[in-house]
Design a protein around this motif. Structure first.
Motif, PDB file in Angstrom:
ATOM      1  N   VAL A 101       6.084   4.196 -16.120  1.00  0.00           N
ATOM      2  CA  VAL A 101       6.569   3.592 -14.881  1.00  0.00           C
ATOM      3  C   VAL A 101       7.969   4.110 -14.584  1.00  0.00           C
ATOM      4  O   VAL A 101       8.305   4.470 -13.457  1.00  0.00           O
ATOM      5  N   TRP A 102       8.769   4.157 -15.633  1.00  0.00           N
ATOM      6  CA  TRP A 102      10.122   4.677 -15.487  1.00  0.00           C
ATOM      7  C   TRP A 102      10.096   6.122 -14.996  1.00  0.00           C
ATOM      8  O   TRP A 102      10.772   6.486 -14.039  1.00  0.00           O
ATOM      9  N   ALA A 103       9.296   6.932 -15.636  1.00  0.00           N
ATOM     10  CA  ALA A 103       9.191   8.343 -15.253  1.00  0.00           C
ATOM     11  C   ALA A 103       8.737   8.468 -13.808  1.00  0.00           C
ATOM     12  O   ALA A 103       9.264   9.269 -13.033  1.00  0.00           O
ATOM     13  N   ASN A 104       7.780   7.660 -13.442  1.00  0.00           N
ATOM     14  CA  ASN A 104       7.264   7.707 -12.088  1.00  0.00           C
ATOM     15  C   ASN A 104       8.350   7.383 -11.065  1.00  0.00           C
ATOM     16  O   ASN A 104       8.467   8.036 -10.032  1.00  0.00           O
ATOM     17  N   GLU A 105       9.144   6.408 -11.389  1.00  0.00           N
ATOM     18  CA  GLU A 105      10.231   6.032 -10.490  1.00  0.00           C
ATOM     19  C   GLU A 105      11.229   7.177 -10.323  1.00  0.00           C
ATOM     20  O   GLU A 105      11.652   7.487  -9.217  1.00  0.00           O
ATOM     21  N   LEU A 106      11.584   7.810 -11.419  1.00  0.00           N
ATOM     22  CA  LEU A 106      12.534   8.921 -11.353  1.00  0.00           C
ATOM     23  C   LEU A 106      11.934  10.094 -10.585  1.00  0.00           C
ATOM     24  O   LEU A 106      12.579  10.721  -9.749  1.00  0.00           O
ATOM     25  N   LEU A 107      10.688  10.347 -10.877  1.00  0.00           N
ATOM     26  CA  LEU A 107       9.969  11.458 -10.261  1.00  0.00           C
ATOM     27  C   LEU A 107      10.051  11.403  -8.738  1.00  0.00           C
ATOM     28  O   LEU A 107      10.139  12.427  -8.070  1.00  0.00           O
ATOM     29  N   HIS A 108       9.996  10.198  -8.224  1.00  0.00           N
ATOM     30  CA  HIS A 108       9.963  10.047  -6.779  1.00  0.00           C
ATOM     31  C   HIS A 108      11.331   9.737  -6.200  1.00  0.00           C
ATOM     32  O   HIS A 108      11.442   9.119  -5.145  1.00  0.00           O
ATOM     33  N   PHE A 156       3.487   3.548  -7.915  1.00  0.00           N
ATOM     34  CA  PHE A 156       3.750   2.401  -7.042  1.00  0.00           C
ATOM     35  C   PHE A 156       2.780   2.387  -5.872  1.00  0.00           C
ATOM     36  O   PHE A 156       2.159   1.377  -5.575  1.00  0.00           O
ATOM     37  N   GLY A 157       2.634   3.518  -5.244  1.00  0.00           N
ATOM     38  CA  GLY A 157       1.781   3.580  -4.070  1.00  0.00           C
ATOM     39  C   GLY A 157       0.308   3.395  -4.384  1.00  0.00           C
ATOM     40  O   GLY A 157      -0.427   2.817  -3.608  1.00  0.00           O
ATOM     41  N   GLY A 158      -0.110   3.871  -5.523  1.00  0.00           N
ATOM     42  CA  GLY A 158      -1.516   3.804  -5.869  1.00  0.00           C
ATOM     43  C   GLY A 158      -1.957   2.479  -6.454  1.00  0.00           C
ATOM     44  O   GLY A 158      -3.129   2.129  -6.423  1.00  0.00           O
ATOM     45  N   ALA A 159      -1.010   1.740  -6.993  1.00  0.00           N
ATOM     46  CA  ALA A 159      -1.346   0.444  -7.573  1.00  0.00           C
ATOM     47  C   ALA A 159      -1.599  -0.575  -6.472  1.00  0.00           C
ATOM     48  O   ALA A 159      -1.018  -0.492  -5.403  1.00  0.00           O
TER      49      ALA A 159
END
Lengths: 242, 242
Positions: free
Chosen positions: A144-151, A66-69
């Motif tokens: 994207v899903w994984a990224n959301e959970l990760l953070h 999210f932050g990098g996009a």
DNA sequence: CCTACTTTTGACCATTTGGTCAATTATGCG
DNA sequence: CGCATAATTGACCAAATGGTCAAAAGTAGG
């Protein structure tokens, strides 16, 4: 007239973005004037554009988080000028949310086959295969899903509790019933799902690592089949279903 | 005198950041004047500061990804002024790399117990338990690692191929030997590792999802033990080692 | 105490980026 | 056609951010 869509007129001068985002949260996704207003149903072109934007956003968010996009990059990927994205989705966060919500819907579907009346082995195998298929077919969505959970799931937390949890309670009950009936080994049913999710989605999320270890540029059809076979048989045997 | 550390004097006016980063890549990590220069060994304070910065960076990168993290936030978490981070690590990317490299070292260690002379069941169980322990003990490290892979491993790609792959080839050979000797079921050895990594690290990476489904705020000791037991027995049974 | 160094910092940039706006161009419909 | 509404877009901002600098403050050894 009922609020059309064009940017919510700003009220305070500061924190305009915050406001736009809050508004976006209220709307289910981004439909500016739903059929419920009595207006014409969403134009076809609008739907097509929204889909194109979401698809582009999915790819870009997957690639940079999210932050990098950047909205500019998403716009370019969608082939539209940047203000257009804001016209349709209001804010970066709202667009991100739209991407995630689409994914959630797809993600839950495969679990439909896990019902008490089904044959455990057959149902689980089908579930795992479907999860593997999704992992290979929609790697961006998975990331994207994984990224959301990760953070820490900043935007999904409530959705997880309100949507995923109730569904999982039902599925877990089914597994527990199967176990009680002696139709499979006594595994921990909740954790069984965590393991299945992890084992299947790792092929989308951590593809680079897998390819680096295997020494291939990407997983071809044959390699996908091999991976699928491995996960299916390992888990089934682990559940005493072989 | 051999190059001291203070910021590399800029040469071109443009793209100063790029240059600093390139320089940082050459140094192994961030030690400005190693023992090899004949100077005094790194001051104790320096090491302590570097460690504090890396630890803070790990937490912040885990929480927001590379793109979402800010040097200011890391500095605040480390309790140091921002220019200090640049003094020690040169650039955001170099700091990120330092975090990842530390993690890789820790990550590879548990595999030491997988050697041909070991007893398969015992070695695998120990490996899985150690992985689970790390997952619970160092969730931030796991998340930074996961985040890097998720986005295509832009900084780790070569490391994966040059360090992880050779190691895995050896470990995979051990498993294959065990299988050939009929000491365990014929699983796909490479994929077995992928499944173990996925199943164990999911507890660090996707903790929010797991907690949301289980309905708890965090995984306490007992829950961790339960998860560990589940993963160990599922995988071992899947490998015909129960 | 003095010299040479390493560290520390507050103040500063240049750039990037999410978001905005006003003006312009479709588009549907009576 | 002509009007109202929806959609498009180039030009702009204000804020955030990675990074820089120069001056000040340690610190070790002679």
């Amino acid at each position: 007239m009922a609020a059309a869509r064009p940017q919510p007129r700003r009220v305070a001068v500061r924190s305009r973005a915050k406001r736009a985002d809050a508004v976006a949260t209220l709307r289910e996704t981004a439909r500016p004037r739903g059929a419920e207003e009595g207006g014409a149903q969403p134009r076809r072109k609008r739907l097509a554009h929204e889909a194109a934007i979401i698809q582009a956003a999915e790819r870009v968010f997957a690639g940079a988080g999210f932050g990098g996009a950047t909205m500019a990059e998403i716009a370019k990927a969608a082939g539209l000028p940047k203000p257009n994205l804001h016209y349709y989705f209001g804010s970066k966060k709202a667009l991100y949310r739209a991407v995630l919500e689409r994914t959630l819907r797809e993600w839950l579907e495969p679990a439909d086959c896990i019902v008490a009346t089904a044959e455990p082995r057959e149902a689980l195998e089908r579930y795992i295969r479907e999860k593997m298929r999704l992992s290979f077919a929609r790697p961006y969505a998975s990331r994207v899903w994984a990224n959301e959970l990760l953070h820490g799931a900043p935007v999904l937390r409530t959705t997880l509790v309100r949507t995923l949890r109730p569904l999982m309670r039902r599925k877990v009950a089914v597994i527990d019933q199967w176990i009680a009936e002696g139709r499979m080994a006594p595994v921990d049913s909740s954790h069984l799902f965590f393991t299945i999710w992890a084992a299947t989605q790792t092929y989308a999320d951590f593809e680079v690592q897998i390819c680096a270890v295997l020494g291939c540029a990407s997983l071809e059809r044959a390699a996908q089949a091999r991976a699928t076979q491995h996960v299916v048989s390992l888990i089934l045997r682990g559940c005493g279903l072989s």
